[in-house]
Design a protein around this motif. Structure first.
Motif, PDB file in Angstrom:
ATOM      1  N   TRP A   1       0.868  -1.178   0.000  1.00  0.00           N
ATOM      2  CA  TRP A   1       0.000   0.000   0.000  1.00  0.00           C
ATOM      3  C   TRP A   1       0.903   1.224   0.000  1.00  0.00           C
TER       4      TRP A   1
ATOM      5  N   THR B   1     -10.379   8.397   9.167  1.00  0.00           N
ATOM      6  CA  THR B   1     -10.400   7.435   8.065  1.00  0.00           C
ATOM      7  C   THR B   1      -9.114   7.524   7.255  1.00  0.00           C
TER       8      THR B   1
ATOM      9  N   LEU C   1      -6.288   4.659   6.728  1.00  0.00           N
ATOM     10  CA  LEU C   1      -5.870   4.255   5.383  1.00  0.00           C
ATOM     11  C   LEU C   1      -4.371   4.451   5.192  1.00  0.00           C
TER      12      LEU C   1
ATOM     13  N   PRO D   1      -5.825  -1.500   3.437  1.00  0.00           N
ATOM     14  CA  PRO D   1      -7.203  -1.907   3.717  1.00  0.00           C
ATOM     15  C   PRO D   1      -7.500  -3.284   3.139  1.00  0.00           C
TER      16      PRO D   1
ATOM     17  N   ARG E   1     -10.441  -4.074   2.205  1.00  0.00           N
ATOM     18  CA  ARG E   1     -11.420  -3.766   1.168  1.00  0.00           C
ATOM     19  C   ARG E   1     -11.391  -2.258   0.946  1.00  0.00           C
ATOM     20  N   LEU E   2     -11.492  -1.856  -0.293  1.00  0.00           N
ATOM     21  CA  LEU E   2     -11.448  -0.440  -0.627  1.00  0.00           C
ATOM     22  C   LEU E   2     -12.605  -0.123  -1.566  1.00  0.00           C
ATOM     23  N   GLU E   3     -13.493   0.739  -1.120  1.00  0.00           N
ATOM     24  CA  GLU E   3     -14.628   1.142  -1.941  1.00  0.00           C
ATOM     25  C   GLU E   3     -14.131   1.936  -3.151  1.00  0.00           C
TER      26      GLU E   3
ATOM     27  N   THR F   1     -13.922   5.649  -2.621  1.00  0.00           N
ATOM     28  CA  THR F   1     -12.752   6.048  -1.824  1.00  0.00           C
ATOM     29  C   THR F   1     -11.514   6.090  -2.701  1.00  0.00           C
ATOM     30  N   LEU F   2     -11.339   5.066  -3.513  1.00  0.00           N
ATOM     31  CA  LEU F   2     -10.204   5.017  -4.429  1.00  0.00           C
ATOM     32  C   LEU F   2     -10.226   6.212  -5.384  1.00  0.00           C
TER      33      LEU F   2
END
Length: 71
Positions: free
Chosen positions: A3, A29, A33, A38, A40-42, A45-46
């Motif tokens: 990451w 948040t 991050l 993470p 899971r990454l929405e 958000t990305l």
């Protein structure tokens, strides 16, 4: 998987509070991050991170062969 959010933030000289303001996300948040890959990454958000940091999704993630292959 590596990451790279902390690296991009350092390269762009932006701290988590400023990134939170630019993305509209909560500073807590952004801090989470920044410090942890993470699970899971929405997509939204990305997209916010990419827009704020002027980067591509691949700039945030680096695949490292052999790491996490047991998943």
């Amino acid at each position: 998987m590596k990451w790279r959010l902390p690296v991009l933030m350092a390269d762009r000289e932006i701290d988590y509070k400023e990134l939170a303001k630019v993305t509209g996300m909560h500073p807590g948040t952004i801090s989470k991050l920044k410090n942890n890959l993470p699970d899971r990454l929405e997509l939204v958000t990305l997209m916010k991170l990419c827009k704020a940091l002027k980067c591509q999704p691949g700039d945030l993630l680096a695949y490292i062969p052999g790491e996490g292959d047991d998943l």
